[in-house]
Design a protein around this motif. Structure first.
Motif, PDB file in Angstrom:
ATOM      1  N   THR A   6       9.911 -14.016  34.405  1.00 25.54           N
ATOM      2  CA  THR A   6       8.641 -14.760  34.358  1.00 25.54           C
ATOM      3  C   THR A   6       7.466 -13.786  34.426  1.00 25.54           C
ATOM      4  O   THR A   6       7.435 -12.917  35.301  1.00 25.54           O
ATOM      5  N   ASN A   7       6.536 -13.926  33.483  1.00 20.02           N
ATOM      6  CA  ASN A   7       5.316 -13.105  33.475  1.00 20.02           C
ATOM      7  C   ASN A   7       4.120 -14.005  33.729  1.00 20.02           C
ATOM      8  O   ASN A   7       4.009 -15.072  33.113  1.00 20.02           O
ATOM      9  N   TYR A   8       3.248 -13.566  34.595  1.00 19.36           N
ATOM     10  CA  TYR A   8       2.039 -14.343  34.890  1.00 19.36           C
ATOM     11  C   TYR A   8       0.816 -13.629  34.340  1.00 19.36           C
ATOM     12  O   TYR A   8       0.725 -12.405  34.403  1.00 19.36           O
ATOM     13  N   GLU A   9      -0.106 -14.405  33.805  1.00 18.67           N
ATOM     14  CA  GLU A   9      -1.389 -13.850  33.346  1.00 18.67           C
ATOM     15  C   GLU A   9      -2.459 -14.868  33.717  1.00 18.67           C
ATOM     16  O   GLU A   9      -2.343 -16.045  33.396  1.00 18.67           O
ATOM     17  N   ASP A  10      -3.500 -14.420  34.420  1.00 24.53           N
ATOM     18  CA  ASP A  10      -4.623 -15.307  34.750  1.00 24.53           C
ATOM     19  C   ASP A  10      -5.796 -14.943  33.861  1.00 24.53           C
ATOM     20  O   ASP A  10      -6.090 -13.755  33.675  1.00 24.53           O
ATOM     21  N   CYS A  11      -6.456 -15.942  33.310  1.00 17.79           N
ATOM     22  CA  CYS A  11      -7.578 -15.616  32.428  1.00 17.79           C
ATOM     23  C   CYS A  11      -8.634 -16.723  32.454  1.00 17.79           C
ATOM     24  O   CYS A  11      -8.423 -17.783  33.040  1.00 17.79           O
ATOM     25  N   ASP A  12      -9.750 -16.427  31.786  1.00 25.19           N
ATOM     26  CA  ASP A  12     -10.828 -17.412  31.720  1.00 25.19           C
ATOM     27  C   ASP A  12     -10.666 -18.300  30.490  1.00 25.19           C
ATOM     28  O   ASP A  12     -10.667 -19.513  30.576  1.00 25.19           O
ATOM     29  N   VAL A  13     -10.549 -17.654  29.336  1.00 21.92           N
ATOM     30  CA  VAL A  13     -10.406 -18.415  28.093  1.00 21.92           C
ATOM     31  C   VAL A  13      -9.039 -18.090  27.484  1.00 21.92           C
ATOM     32  O   VAL A  13      -8.746 -16.923  27.207  1.00 21.92           O
ATOM     33  N   LEU A  14      -8.232 -19.125  27.306  1.00 19.85           N
ATOM     34  CA  LEU A  14      -6.927 -18.950  26.672  1.00 19.85           C
ATOM     35  C   LEU A  14      -6.966 -19.618  25.301  1.00 19.85           C
ATOM     36  O   LEU A  14      -7.215 -20.827  25.205  1.00 19.85           O
ATOM     37  N   VAL A  15      -6.737 -18.845  24.252  1.00 21.26           N
ATOM     38  CA  VAL A  15      -6.731 -19.406  22.901  1.00 21.26           C
ATOM     39  C   VAL A  15      -5.275 -19.538  22.458  1.00 21.26           C
ATOM     40  O   VAL A  15      -4.544 -18.545  22.420  1.00 21.26           O
ATOM     41  N   VAL A  16      -4.873 -20.757  22.150  1.00 18.13           N
ATOM     42  CA  VAL A  16      -3.485 -21.002  21.726  1.00 18.13           C
ATOM     43  C   VAL A  16      -3.445 -21.067  20.211  1.00 18.13           C
ATOM     44  O   VAL A  16      -3.950 -22.015  19.604  1.00 18.13           O
ATOM     45  N   GLY A  17      -2.874 -20.047  19.592  1.00 19.86           N
ATOM     46  CA  GLY A  17      -2.797 -19.970  18.130  1.00 19.86           C
ATOM     47  C   GLY A  17      -3.885 -19.052  17.599  1.00 19.86           C
ATOM     48  O   GLY A  17      -5.067 -19.280  17.841  1.00 19.86           O
ATOM     49  N   GLY A  18      -3.469 -18.026  16.879  1.00 18.40           N
ATOM     50  CA  GLY A  18      -4.435 -17.053  16.338  1.00 18.40           C
ATOM     51  C   GLY A  18      -4.532 -17.160  14.826  1.00 18.40           C
ATOM     52  O   GLY A  18      -4.423 -16.177  14.099  1.00 18.40           O
ATOM     53  N   GLY A  19      -4.733 -18.382  14.336  1.00 16.75           N
ATOM     54  CA  GLY A  19      -4.969 -18.588  12.900  1.00 16.75           C
ATOM     55  C   GLY A  19      -6.452 -18.488  12.613  1.00 16.75           C
ATOM     56  O   GLY A  19      -7.163 -17.687  13.238  1.00 16.75           O
ATOM     57  N   MET A  20      -6.963 -19.303  11.703  1.00 18.25           N
ATOM     58  CA  MET A  20      -8.394 -19.229  11.375  1.00 18.25           C
ATOM     59  C   MET A  20      -9.251 -19.676  12.557  1.00 18.25           C
ATOM     60  O   MET A  20     -10.178 -18.979  12.954  1.00 18.25           O
ATOM     61  N   ALA A  21      -8.942 -20.820  13.129  1.00 20.00           N
ATOM     62  CA  ALA A  21      -9.756 -21.318  14.243  1.00 20.00           C
ATOM     63  C   ALA A  21      -9.585 -20.431  15.476  1.00 20.00           C
ATOM     64  O   ALA A  21     -10.552 -20.162  16.196  1.00 20.00           O
ATOM     65  N   GLY A  22      -8.358 -19.989  15.716  1.00 17.52           N
ATOM     66  CA  GLY A  22      -8.077 -19.185  16.911  1.00 17.52           C
ATOM     67  C   GLY A  22      -8.747 -17.821  16.868  1.00 17.52           C
ATOM     68  O   GLY A  22      -9.255 -17.336  17.888  1.00 17.52           O
ATOM     69  N   THR A  23      -8.768 -17.198  15.702  1.00 20.74           N
ATOM     70  CA  THR A  23      -9.451 -15.898  15.612  1.00 20.74           C
ATOM     71  C   THR A  23     -10.958 -16.104  15.771  1.00 20.74           C
ATOM     72  O   THR A  23     -11.636 -15.300  16.427  1.00 20.74           O
ATOM     73  N   GLY A  24     -11.478 -17.191  15.205  1.00 23.19           N
ATOM     74  CA  GLY A  24     -12.908 -17.499  15.369  1.00 23.19           C
ATOM     75  C   GLY A  24     -13.250 -17.723  16.832  1.00 23.19           C
ATOM     76  O   GLY A  24     -14.276 -17.245  17.336  1.00 23.19           O
ATOM     77  N   ALA A  25     -12.385 -18.436  17.540  1.00 18.71           N
ATOM     78  CA  ALA A  25     -12.627 -18.727  18.960  1.00 18.71           C
ATOM     79  C   ALA A  25     -12.576 -17.445  19.789  1.00 18.71           C
ATOM     80  O   ALA A  25     -13.420 -17.225  20.664  1.00 18.71           O
ATOM     81  N   THR A  26     -11.606 -16.614  19.511  1.00 17.71           N
ATOM     82  CA  THR A  26     -11.447 -15.375  20.292  1.00 17.71           C
ATOM     83  C   THR A  26     -12.660 -14.471  20.098  1.00 17.71           C
ATOM     84  O   THR A  26     -13.203 -13.901  21.053  1.00 17.71           O
ATOM     85  N   PHE A  27     -13.100 -14.374  18.849  1.00 14.69           N
ATOM     86  CA  PHE A  27     -14.269 -13.551  18.525  1.00 14.69           C
ATOM     87  C   PHE A  27     -15.519 -14.060  19.248  1.00 14.69           C
ATOM     88  O   PHE A  27     -16.242 -13.310  19.913  1.00 14.69           O
ATOM     89  N   GLU A  28     -15.753 -15.342  19.156  1.00 11.93           N
ATOM     90  CA  GLU A  28     -16.998 -15.904  19.697  1.00 11.93           C
ATOM     91  C   GLU A  28     -16.993 -15.960  21.227  1.00 11.93           C
ATOM     92  O   GLU A  28     -18.044 -15.821  21.865  1.00 11.93           O
ATOM     93  N   ALA A  29     -15.799 -16.145  21.803  1.00  9.19           N
ATOM     94  CA  ALA A  29     -15.720 -16.184  23.275  1.00  9.19           C
ATOM     95  C   ALA A  29     -16.245 -14.867  23.851  1.00  9.19           C
ATOM     96  O   ALA A  29     -16.949 -14.850  24.866  1.00  9.19           O
ATOM     97  N   ARG A  30     -15.922 -13.765  23.190  1.00  9.01           N
ATOM     98  CA  ARG A  30     -16.407 -12.472  23.677  1.00  9.01           C
ATOM     99  C   ARG A  30     -17.922 -12.359  23.535  1.00  9.01           C
ATOM    100  O   ARG A  30     -18.586 -11.806  24.412  1.00  9.01           O
ATOM    101  N   HIS A  31     -18.474 -12.927  22.464  1.00  8.78           N
ATOM    102  CA  HIS A  31     -19.926 -12.832  22.270  1.00  8.78           C
ATOM    103  C   HIS A  31     -20.684 -13.464  23.438  1.00  8.78           C
ATOM    104  O   HIS A  31     -21.647 -12.902  23.949  1.00  8.78           O
ATOM    105  N   TRP A  32     -20.221 -14.632  23.874  1.00  4.07           N
ATOM    106  CA  TRP A  32     -20.936 -15.352  24.946  1.00  4.07           C
ATOM    107  C   TRP A  32     -20.419 -14.990  26.324  1.00  4.07           C
ATOM    108  O   TRP A  32     -21.137 -15.151  27.308  1.00  4.07           O
ATOM    109  N   GLY A  33     -19.184 -14.546  26.379  1.00  4.96           N
ATOM    110  CA  GLY A  33     -18.577 -14.269  27.689  1.00  4.96           C
ATOM    111  C   GLY A  33     -18.196 -12.808  27.830  1.00  4.96           C
ATOM    112  O   GLY A  33     -17.011 -12.474  27.907  1.00  4.96           O
TER     113      GLY A  33
END
Ligand code: SFD
Ligand code: AMP
Length: 619
Positions: A6-33
């Motif tokens: 079992t591996n544990y990871e704690d985070c603020d924003v978790l993006v499930v799926g790195g397709g078009m929407a997921g890559t957009g979300a990951t990119f923008e989350a860093r801009h604001w956060g």
């Protein structure tokens, strides 16, 4: 169980799926956060995952606002018309007003855009579509996500969402397993953005037997985007609005570039324009909607289906005229070489050179999606400046579970987003998710080890089932005590096909068929407790199947609820063959109670915001 670390990871924003929407979300989350911990988890590898894995030849959603080509209001009218009136205009407008900035970033990041030599603008394929050399589209957007995330986890399939045990109806993270190592992964998160793509292969595909695996939407789009939120009681909308696509036969090659840029057209086997033959009959069913321009996608399908049923097939795309122009011939081939190479291979194998032979078209099996000419998906809050109270509960693109966001195919009501709009919606969701955290809405989340351990047991159960049940195999893969993922998948596809409006019945269903379909789906659900997986790859197949099955239940419940035929050409309710604006000019919203597994459905008003606002301004 001990053998699965079992591996544990704690985070603020978790993006499930790195397709078009997921890559957009990951990119923008860093801009604001800037200081937040941002994690993206992908079941494949984000460099080549999702619907855009193979590349695309067009960006199908671009306004061109800087040149006055289109405004967001125009796009809302377009999507509303295409979906026979049923869209969330607040969501569509919000996406449309931001999509150009997304496309301009793609350009800056090195995506080769075709240019109109005379005007210097992006080369238009159609009113909304611009043309790209897009074989490397996915690696380019993946790079932006990789540079933004604290960590990208590839090869981990998320199977369940975690819920906060302190405050009701609040998200706590997600769990899944690594398909290479067999490790169990727990992601405790303050916010989760589900961006896990649409669903193919829940209806039996046309390509079976020797063609198995061929499909238009990606075969690995397995409905996790729907099953994950449905399982935790999030509301869903328009799940009955599955899409059927007109495609080149056998290779499922898309037709947009052909119709719009090459200006090819269709005809029946006698060389006739069949669409106008069905005008009166269609008008009987849907009234004045058939007079709208452009003709809604479903109604174009309807004429196709009627013509072939009446014996006018095969339907051909007339390519032989356009292909005499060497430039258009090149575009015609490159379109497939950059996006759907299988279509070019099928033509080669069938001795079809579109310069000399008009290729056949077909209507596909149905898909469940939120981003094409269809808008199934989660019921989300819209933006605060646009949405009426019924469509707004605090954070843009937040589902009805606190802290759970969605984008792309996940989100219902906002059609015609395509690749660029899905990336844009990911950006919008991420901005709101960061605000949710900054507003201290995610404090004190509690996820106990018990919740995680219970999921761990459930996730690896198919391996245990197989280990025991393989001793009872009577021959080949036949065993009285387990079913394999492929057996379960084929059973699911047959139920959906024959009872819920697939190709077997020419997209026809009715309340009695749907009732029977729901019974069969319930028994399938029971039997899926006995799905067996011989290795980690089959374990992924088992979970893909479970997600497809839950998605299918929701689709069937919605199809049962809407007692009209709103989109002839996508499906028909034989017991309610007409469009019924008096009773059904509304959105459908469902919720599955996680404790009982029972669905409840309601009608929600569809607000025509764009022209209403203009009317108000004028008065
Ligand atoms: O013309 C998990 N699309 C087109 N869009 C365009 O803009 N232009 C075109 O030319 C388009 N054409 C087209 C298109 C798609 C396909 C397959 C073909 C042709 C052949 C549509 C777009 O691709 C589509 O709208 C977007 O990609 C939707 O974005 P999104 O993010 O909602 O879905 P995705 O990109 O498939 O990504 C989903 C990701 O989630 C992963 N995933 N990860 C972890 N755990 C789980 N349980 C998961 N389940 C899924 C997936 O692996 C994936 O990476 S045309 O024909 O329309
Ligand atoms: P497709 O290749 O069918 O997925 O379509 C790509 C884009 O072209 C989408 O925006 C479609 O709505 C649009 N499109 C496809 N065919 C037609 C058509 N015959 N008329 C108008 N738009 C179309």
């Amino acid at each position: 169980m001990a053998k699965h670390k079992t591996n544990y990871e704690d985070c603020d924003v978790l993006v499930v799926g790195g397709g078009m929407a997921g890559t957009g979300a990951t990119f923008e989350a860093r801009h604001w956060g800037r200081d937040l911990k941002i994690i993206c988890v992908e079941k494949a590898n984000i460099d080549r995952s999702g619907a855009v894995a193979q590349g695309l030849y067009a960006i199908n959603c671009y306004m061109g606002m800087q040149w006055g080509e289109n405004q967001p209001e125009d796009h809302v009218r377009y999507a509303r018309n295409d979906l026979m009136g049923m869209v969330r205009e607040d969501l569509g407008y919000d996406m449309a007003r931001h999509v150009d900035s997304t496309v301009h970033m793609f350009d800056e990041w090195g995506l080769p855009m075709m240019k109109n030599e005379e005007t210097g603008r992006y080369l238009r394929e159609g009113k909304w579509q611009i043309m790209i050399h897009g074989e490397s589209y996915k690696p380019i957007v993946a790079e932006a996500a990789k540079k933004s995330a604290d960590k990208i986890y590839n090869r981990i399939m998320i199977t369940h969402l975690l819920m906060d045990e302190e405050k009701e109806n609040r998200i706590g993270g997600a769990v899944g397993f690594n398909m290479r190592t067999g490790d169990f992964h727990v992601f405790r998160a303050k916010t989760v953005i589900v961006a896990a793509g649409g669903a193919s292969h829940i209806f039996k595909p046309r390509a079976v037997g020797e063609g198995m695996g061929r499909t238009w939407y990606a075969p690995w789009s397995n409905g996790s985007a729907y099953a994950l939120p449905i399982a935790v009681g999030a509301k869903m909308t328009q799940m009955e609005n599955r899409i059927v696509l007109c495609r080149f036969k056998d290779g499922y090659g898309p037709v947009g570039a052909y119709f719009l840029h090459l200006k090819t057209y269709t005809q029946n086997a006698n060389g006739e324009n069949y669409e106008k033959k069905w005008y009166d009959q269609t008008k009987e069913l849907v009234g004045e909607y058939i007079d709208h321009h452009p003709t809604p996608t479903c109604l174009r399908n309807h004429a196709f289906i009627q013509e072939t049923t009446a014996g006018g097939g095969p339907i051909h795309m007339v390519t032989t005229e356009a292909f005499q122009d060497p430039h258009l011939e090149t575009v015609g081939w490159e379109n497939f070489l950059g996006m759907t190479v299988g279509q070019a291979v099928v033509w080669a194998s069938q001795n079809i050179d579109p310069k000399y032979t008009n290729p056949e078209l077909t209507t596909s099996e149905p898909y469940v999606m939120g981003s094409h000419a269809t808008c199934s998906g989660a019921w989300v809050s819209g933006p605060e400046d646009l949405s009426p109270p019924e469509y707004f509960w605090g954070y843009n693109r937040m589902l009805t579970v606190d802290g759970l966001f969605g984008a792309g195919d996940t989100v219902g009501g906002s059609a015609h987003k395509f690749s660029s709009g899905s990336f844009t919606e990911g950006r919008l969701a991420a901005k709101a998710a960061v605000k949710y955290i900054q507003d201290q809405k995610a404090e004190g989340i509690k996820v106990t080890d018990k919740q995680c351990d219970d999921f761990k047991e459930a996730i690896f159960k198919p391996l245990e089932v197989y280990t025991v049940a393989q001793n009872e195999i009577t021959g080949g893969t036949v065993s009285p005590s387990y079913i394999s993922p492929i057996q379960g998948l084929q059973r699911l596809q047959r139920i959906m096909d024959e009872y819920v409006g697939g190709i077997a019945t020419n997209y026809m269903t009715n309340a009695n068929m749907l009732k029977r379909g729901l019974e069969l789906l319930a028994w399938l659900e029971e039997d899926l407790e006995k799905v067996g997986a011989e290795d980690l790859h089959q374990l992924m197949r088992a979970w893909e199947l479970k997600h497809r099955a839950l998605t299918s239940q929701c689709v069937t419940e919605h199809t049962m609820f809407r007692e009209e035929t709103r989109w002839p050409g996508y499906y028909y309710r034989g017991d309610h063959m007409k469009l019924d604006d008096d009773n059904w000019h509304c959105l459908t919203v469902s919720r599955r109670d996680p404790k009982t597994g029972k669905f409840s459905l309601e009608k929600v008003p569809v607000y025509h915001i764009v022209d209403e606002n203009e009317k108000k301004k004028a008065s």
